[in-house]
Design a protein around this motif. Sequence first.
Motif, mmCIF file in Angstrom:
data_model
loop_
_atom_site.group_PDB
_atom_site.id
_atom_site.type_symbol
_atom_site.label_atom_id
_atom_site.label_comp_id
_atom_site.label_asym_id
_atom_site.label_seq_id
_atom_site.Cartn_x
_atom_site.Cartn_y
_atom_site.Cartn_z
ATOM 1 N N ASN A 1 0.847 -1.184 0.000
ATOM 2 C CA ASN A 1 0.000 0.000 0.000
ATOM 3 C C ASN A 1 0.891 1.245 0.000
ATOM 4 O O ASN A 1 2.037 1.194 0.429
ATOM 5 N N ARG B 1 1.327 4.966 1.481
ATOM 6 C CA ARG B 1 0.869 5.908 2.501
ATOM 7 C C ARG B 1 1.930 6.979 2.707
ATOM 8 O O ARG B 1 3.119 6.665 2.825
ATOM 9 N N VAL C 1 1.786 -3.667 4.569
ATOM 10 C CA VAL C 1 0.561 -3.990 5.305
ATOM 11 C C VAL C 1 0.867 -5.106 6.287
ATOM 12 O O VAL C 1 0.602 -5.008 7.479
ATOM 13 N N SER D 1 2.936 1.067 -6.137
ATOM 14 C CA SER D 1 3.169 -0.298 -5.655
ATOM 15 C C SER D 1 3.897 -1.117 -6.712
ATOM 16 O O SER D 1 4.790 -1.913 -6.409
ATOM 17 N N ALA E 1 -6.176 -6.448 6.917
ATOM 18 C CA ALA E 1 -6.701 -5.497 5.935
ATOM 19 C C ALA E 1 -7.638 -6.176 4.946
ATOM 20 O O ALA E 1 -7.659 -7.400 4.810
ATOM 21 N N SER E 2 -8.427 -5.334 4.276
ATOM 22 C CA SER E 2 -9.197 -5.745 3.110
ATOM 23 C C SER E 2 -10.098 -6.943 3.410
ATOM 24 O O SER E 2 -11.037 -6.841 4.189
ATOM 25 N N LYS F 1 -8.670 -0.754 5.009
ATOM 26 C CA LYS F 1 -8.668 -0.704 3.542
ATOM 27 C C LYS F 1 -10.078 -1.007 3.048
ATOM 28 O O LYS F 1 -10.492 -2.155 2.981
ATOM 29 N N GLN G 1 -10.622 -2.391 -6.050
ATOM 30 C CA GLN G 1 -9.888 -2.057 -7.268
ATOM 31 C C GLN G 1 -10.326 -2.949 -8.431
ATOM 32 O O GLN G 1 -10.617 -4.127 -8.239
ATOM 33 N N THR H 1 -9.412 2.420 -8.463
ATOM 34 C CA THR H 1 -10.377 2.236 -7.382
ATOM 35 C C THR H 1 -11.752 2.578 -7.933
ATOM 36 O O THR H 1 -11.990 3.699 -8.389
ATOM 37 N N SER I 1 -9.777 4.287 3.946
ATOM 38 C CA SER I 1 -8.768 3.845 2.978
ATOM 39 C C SER I 1 -7.672 4.888 2.875
ATOM 40 O O SER I 1 -7.942 6.070 2.959
#
Length: 248
Positions: A1, A3, A10, A42, A190-191, A216, A220, A234, A248
């Motif tokens: 990810n 940031r 993550v 990424s 996450a996710s 998250k 996507q 996204t 997110s």
Amino acid sequence: NIRDHFPTVVSPIEGTPAYYMGIQGGDQIIEIDGESTRDFTSRDAVKKLRGPKGTSVNITIRRPGQEEPLPLTIVRDIIKVESVPYGFMMGDIGYIRIQNFARTTHDELETKLKELTKQGMKGLILDLRFNPGGLLNAAQGVSELFLEKGRLIVYTKGRLRETNRSYYSEARGTVYNKVPIVVLVNGSSASASEIVSAALQDHDAGLVVGKTSFGKGSVQTVFSLDQDEALKLTTARYYTPSGRGRRS
């Protein structure tokens, strides 16, 4: 990810070189082989980090709570990942670890649940800590093992009508909801991990324990441009059965 302009871990995958070197969730990779990764995508980071087995890559990470950057040299290897690496009994309590959500996760988890049930499991700890997520349909499949048919698992909302979808349990076999369930999460969950934990929590099928998860909440979609290139956008955000969104 990504940031704060830098690639951010993550969660390291168990059994990988990064895991054994002590990489932690939240670590920011600020340099790869001496090159700053500021504003890397990424994909940029992955291209720099990948290489032949046995070769090394030098990275510098910035870890929350530490003032000085940490230089590391990681020796590359072939990565073989089991989605559900182990499950075992602790007395009459079962413990199962899920480290990512892949095409095989449902079947691997169901096998472990059957084994522990035969051993007299009277409670279950489902460990989703350090699980960065994965496939949405894998999260749906895992949730179906604990939720009755017809229960809402997650729904998505986007700008386009076709991105507004609801995912329900289509449980076709045994539903393992006859014993108390505790779901473990942390800041590196996450996710898909958040989808499963929230679905069980919202339907009172499990007690979620741990730290605030990663947050998250985006979906996507990959659009093919030509034979060698694609664009990932996204396209929607997902919401829990009770309507909670994820940051997110």
